[in-house]
Design an enzyme around this catalytic site. Sequence first.
Site, PDB file in Angstrom:
ATOM      1  NE  ARG A   1      -4.015   5.567   3.647  1.00 47.97           N
ATOM      2  CZ  ARG A   1      -4.587   4.745   4.543  1.00 47.97           C
ATOM      3  NH1 ARG A   1      -5.019   4.896   5.625  1.00 47.97           N
ATOM      4  NH2 ARG A   1      -4.680   3.328   4.111  1.00 47.97           N
TER       5      ARG A   1
ATOM      6  CG  ASP B   1     -18.544   8.474  22.044  1.00 43.73           C
ATOM      7  OD1 ASP B   1     -18.661   9.205  21.457  1.00 43.73           O
ATOM      8  OD2 ASP B   1     -19.386   7.452  22.031  1.00 43.73           O
TER       9      ASP B   1
ATOM     10  CG  HIS C   1      -9.325   6.423   6.512  1.00 43.63           C
ATOM     11  ND1 HIS C   1     -10.386   5.806   6.406  1.00 43.63           N
ATOM     12  CD2 HIS C   1      -8.142   5.730   6.585  1.00 43.63           C
ATOM     13  CE1 HIS C   1      -9.777   4.362   6.245  1.00 43.63           C
ATOM     14  NE2 HIS C   1      -8.534   4.554   6.411  1.00 43.63           N
TER      15      HIS C   1
ATOM     16  CD  GLU D   1      -3.014  -1.155   2.597  1.00 48.90           C
ATOM     17  OE1 GLU D   1      -4.187  -1.618   1.844  1.00 48.90           O
ATOM     18  OE2 GLU D   1      -2.611  -0.782   3.441  1.00 48.90           O
TER      19      GLU D   1
ATOM     20  NE  ARG E   1      -4.212   4.889  10.183  1.00 48.26           N
ATOM     21  CZ  ARG E   1      -4.565   4.028   9.360  1.00 48.26           C
ATOM     22  NH1 ARG E   1      -4.017   2.677   9.012  1.00 48.26           N
ATOM     23  NH2 ARG E   1      -5.595   4.221   8.636  1.00 48.26           N
TER      24      ARG E   1
ATOM     25  CG  HIS F   1      -8.448   6.301   2.381  1.00 50.98           C
ATOM     26  ND1 HIS F   1      -8.484   6.185   0.903  1.00 50.98           N
ATOM     27  CD2 HIS F   1      -7.731   5.258   2.846  1.00 50.98           C
ATOM     28  CE1 HIS F   1      -8.068   4.910   0.730  1.00 50.98           C
ATOM     29  NE2 HIS F   1      -7.619   4.499   1.762  1.00 50.98           N
TER      30      HIS F   1
HETATM   31  P1  FAD Z   1     -13.270   0.470  16.443  1.00 51.92           P
HETATM   32  O1  FAD Z   1     -13.063  -0.792  15.501  1.00 51.92           O
HETATM   33  O2  FAD Z   1     -13.552   1.763  15.683  1.00 51.92           O
HETATM   34  O3  FAD Z   1     -14.152   0.121  17.569  1.00 51.92           O
HETATM   35  C1  FAD Z   1     -14.724   1.145  18.353  1.00 51.92           C
HETATM   36  C2  FAD Z   1     -15.741   0.552  19.428  1.00 51.92           C
HETATM   37  O4  FAD Z   1     -16.057   1.334  20.338  1.00 51.92           O
HETATM   38  C3  FAD Z   1     -17.390   0.278  18.626  1.00 51.92           C
HETATM   39  O5  FAD Z   1     -17.545  -1.202  18.958  1.00 51.92           O
HETATM   40  C4  FAD Z   1     -18.148   1.102  19.301  1.00 51.92           C
HETATM   41  O6  FAD Z   1     -19.477   0.778  19.382  1.00 51.92           O
HETATM   42  C5  FAD Z   1     -17.677   1.317  20.792  1.00 51.92           C
HETATM   43  N1  FAD Z   1     -17.728   2.639  21.440  1.00 51.92           N
HETATM   44  C6  FAD Z   1     -17.360   4.034  20.956  1.00 51.92           C
HETATM   45  N2  FAD Z   1     -17.977   4.830  21.746  1.00 51.92           N
HETATM   46  C7  FAD Z   1     -18.493   4.190  22.693  1.00 51.92           C
HETATM   47  C8  FAD Z   1     -19.320   4.611  23.777  1.00 51.92           C
HETATM   48  N3  FAD Z   1     -19.315   5.956  24.395  1.00 51.92           N
HETATM   49  N4  FAD Z   1     -19.616   3.428  24.497  1.00 51.92           N
HETATM   50  C9  FAD Z   1     -19.613   2.160  24.336  1.00 51.92           C
HETATM   51  N5  FAD Z   1     -19.090   1.664  23.008  1.00 51.92           N
HETATM   52  C10 FAD Z   1     -18.613   2.846  22.294  1.00 51.92           C
HETATM   53  N6  FAD Z   1      -6.615   0.298   9.364  1.00 51.92           N
HETATM   54  C11 FAD Z   1      -5.685  -0.802   9.068  1.00 51.92           C
HETATM   55  O7  FAD Z   1      -4.544  -1.155   9.753  1.00 51.92           O
HETATM   56  N7  FAD Z   1      -5.890  -1.469   8.034  1.00 51.92           N
HETATM   57  C12 FAD Z   1      -6.803  -1.362   7.061  1.00 51.92           C
HETATM   58  O8  FAD Z   1      -6.962  -1.939   5.985  1.00 51.92           O
HETATM   59  C13 FAD Z   1      -7.973  -0.266   7.385  1.00 51.92           C
HETATM   60  N8  FAD Z   1      -9.038  -0.233   6.678  1.00 51.92           N
HETATM   61  C14 FAD Z   1     -10.062   0.769   7.118  1.00 51.92           C
HETATM   62  C15 FAD Z   1     -11.053   0.913   6.329  1.00 51.92           C
HETATM   63  C16 FAD Z   1     -12.040   1.681   6.561  1.00 51.92           C
HETATM   64  C17 FAD Z   1     -13.388   1.624   5.941  1.00 51.92           C
HETATM   65  C18 FAD Z   1     -11.991   2.393   8.115  1.00 51.92           C
HETATM   66  C19 FAD Z   1     -12.984   3.330   8.415  1.00 51.92           C
HETATM   67  C20 FAD Z   1     -10.776   2.305   8.663  1.00 51.92           C
HETATM   68  C21 FAD Z   1      -9.803   1.457   8.083  1.00 51.92           C
HETATM   69  N9  FAD Z   1      -8.406   1.227   9.208  1.00 51.92           N
HETATM   70  C22 FAD Z   1      -7.622   0.360   8.386  1.00 51.92           C
HETATM   71  C23 FAD Z   1      -8.435   1.895  10.230  1.00 51.92           C
HETATM   72  C24 FAD Z   1      -8.790   0.765  11.356  1.00 51.92           C
HETATM   73  O9  FAD Z   1      -9.673  -0.204  11.052  1.00 51.92           O
HETATM   74  C25 FAD Z   1      -9.253   1.232  12.933  1.00 51.92           C
HETATM   75  O10 FAD Z   1      -8.321   2.388  13.163  1.00 51.92           O
HETATM   76  C26 FAD Z   1      -9.243   0.171  13.981  1.00 51.92           C
HETATM   77  O11 FAD Z   1     -10.129  -0.720  13.375  1.00 51.92           O
HETATM   78  C27 FAD Z   1      -9.654   1.036  15.141  1.00 51.92           C
HETATM   79  O12 FAD Z   1     -10.126  -0.027  16.059  1.00 51.92           O
HETATM   80  P2  FAD Z   1     -10.409   0.314  17.354  1.00 51.92           P
HETATM   81  O13 FAD Z   1     -10.768  -1.015  18.011  1.00 51.92           O
HETATM   82  O14 FAD Z   1      -9.748   1.170  18.071  1.00 51.92           O
HETATM   83  O15 FAD Z   1     -11.779   0.940  17.316  1.00 51.92           O
HETATM   84  C1  SIN Z   2      -7.326   0.854   2.755  1.00 60.08           C
HETATM   85  O1  SIN Z   2      -7.547  -0.175   2.572  1.00 60.08           O
HETATM   86  O2  SIN Z   2      -6.890   1.562   1.768  1.00 60.08           O
HETATM   87  C2  SIN Z   2      -7.235   1.314   4.298  1.00 60.08           C
HETATM   88  C3  SIN Z   2      -6.032   0.827   5.131  1.00 60.08           C
HETATM   89  C4  SIN Z   2      -5.499   1.655   6.223  1.00 60.08           C
HETATM   90  O3  SIN Z   2      -6.412   2.504   6.614  1.00 60.08           O
HETATM   91  O4  SIN Z   2      -4.830   1.440   6.836  1.00 60.08           O
END
Ligand code: FAD
Ligand code: SIN
Length: 547
Positions: free
Chosen positions: A295, A228, A356, A119, A391, A249
């Site tokens: 990016r 949050d 993003h 990537e 990032r 993104h």
């Molecule tokens: P999240 O997975 O967002 O989980 C947050 C959780 O907190 C959820 O369950 C939500 O309901 C809960 N929550 C939030 N606030 C509260 C509250 N007040 N009370 C109770 N629950 C709450 N990163 C990569 O490394 N590779 C990728 O290929 C990639 N692709 C991506 C594609 C997309 C479309 C997106 C949006 C992001 C992508 N990212 C990627 C970034 C990555 O997915 C996220 O940064 C990562 O998954 C975040 O994980 P997390 O567990 O921190 O939060």
């Molecule tokens: C993507 O698949 O382009 C997202 C990857 C990332 O957010 O790290």
Amino acid sequence: MNSSPSSELPVIIIGSGLAGLTVALKVADHRPVVMLAKRDLSESATAWAQGGIVGVIDEADDVEAHVADTLDAGAGLVVEPVARQIAMESAAAIDWLINQGVPFTSDPTGPKGLHLVQEGGHSHRRIAHAADATGKAIHEVLLDKAQAHPNISLLQGYMAVDLVVRKHLAYERQPGHPRPQAGCYGVYALNLNTGRVEAMAASAVVLATGGAGKVYRYTSNPETATGDGIAMAWRAGCRVANMEFIQFHPTCLYHSQDRTFLITEALRGEGAKLELPDGTRFMPEHDPRAELAPRDIVARAIDFEMKKHGLDYVNLNATHLGEAFLNEHFPNIYARCLALGIDISKRPIPVVPAAHYTCGGVVTDLQGQTDLPHLFAVGECGYTGLHGANRLASNSLLECVVVGQHAAKSIVQTAPTQTAAVLPWDESLVEDADEAVVISHNWDELRLLMWNYVGIVRTNRRLERALHRIELLKDEVQDYYANFKVSRDLLELRNLLECADLIVRSALMRKESRGLHFSRDYPKTWPVSYPTILTPIKRRAGSSQPL
Ligand code: FAD
Ligand code: SIN
């Protein structure tokens, strides 16, 4: 395996994405865990991740190359030892996910039998993936494990409102009783089924709440991403860093009738090219790495070309990859675009940048430890220093696993706190909300003003204008909060406003352009720079005066 007595206070994990699930699975063999999710357990950025997760597992690759790519993308603000430690643990992180049962796309000739992709910003193919729906594959497997674990209680439809700190403990009110230590003692959470706020005591609390992408009108993020955890930690007195670095993104679908969704960077890794509507390629003019530049550079180049030519979008052309390849490697994007009448094997995909990733967050160490004892922040809501000013692709999922595992270890090694007498939530002075339109109107206004004034290219005037509006909105919402019963929309808006305020204040403090923060007033990059770290002002209870 459950060695904990039943009276032991649980570890409360707020969030059921990769960060929360990693901590939960690692802690639950030693301590009772309660996991809260404000919406369906499956709703998270994790479940939407496409491209994959970094794994330095190819013999021709090495940790130092990954560190160098992370430093380069992060534009001088990456904390190098953090990047090195996380890179060193990436192979073990991939092994752990494989052992949990994650079905990564295989390649019999690849390292560990995995198919790796490349990537933007990476000098090597080092991204393990499950076709173009890596997050869903990881999330389903880990959530199943958590649901089956006897020591994990999953509470869906519970929204954390605020953290319980010592001022919320009954001891505080008893004369002569020793003052409890500063720390986090639990959570106030809104049970969305009953509408009541419950006081929950905990031995430790983990914020795993994800980012704040919903603060922008156009975003790749799910509904859950309302900042949050960052807002709660800030209100509880924790420092927050680098909030000006919001990653846009470069390639999200542009469609006049449908919601935008991400078109993975891995498509560019396989050779897809960015073009103007007349077919002219433009990225080579902006950076020698062209479509595979980091990016911030690609998003800014698209923004520049769109403004220069008055376009609503640019095109991502992947037609040369052919139907069979696209269908095999990018089945979800292929199908989703086809459903909208875009056959990506025959015509280019219209794309625009969208908010993003939140590179900043609650300041923590590699263990996810925040400034407040017993409070951890892991994943996108935290700031370890890994991402700097921008990032590197696919480092986020990796950070969730590595820091999540360290946080779990630290929690398990610390003696659990004694039962805390948490004061109940006080609803005596509030009434049922009557004007829901105020909330929805303010949501829309905030997201649009952030998009227009605090986007890819910034100016002092626009930032100051944004700050002024945000302050007014904050006052209105605070008034509403003080007088009416809380709802999810109100709480999310309150948190988004807190994050917007932090983003704009951080942006105004940075008198240079760097990584994801580009200012027309300060286009130069300083030779040396520092993270933007904001510290909350402690106020006496009930007073607007700082202590
Ligand atoms: P999240 O997975 O967002 O989980 C947050 C959780 O907190 C959820 O369950 C939500 O309901 C809960 N929550 C939030 N606030 C509260 C509250 N007040 N009370 C109770 N629950 C709450 N990163 C990569 O490394 N590779 C990728 O290929 C990639 N692709 C991506 C594609 C997309 C479309 C997106 C949006 C992001 C992508 N990212 C990627 C970034 C990555 O997915 C996220 O940064 C990562 O998954 C975040 O994980 P997390 O567990 O921190 O939060
Ligand atoms: C993507 O698949 O382009 C997202 C990857 C990332 O957010 O790290």
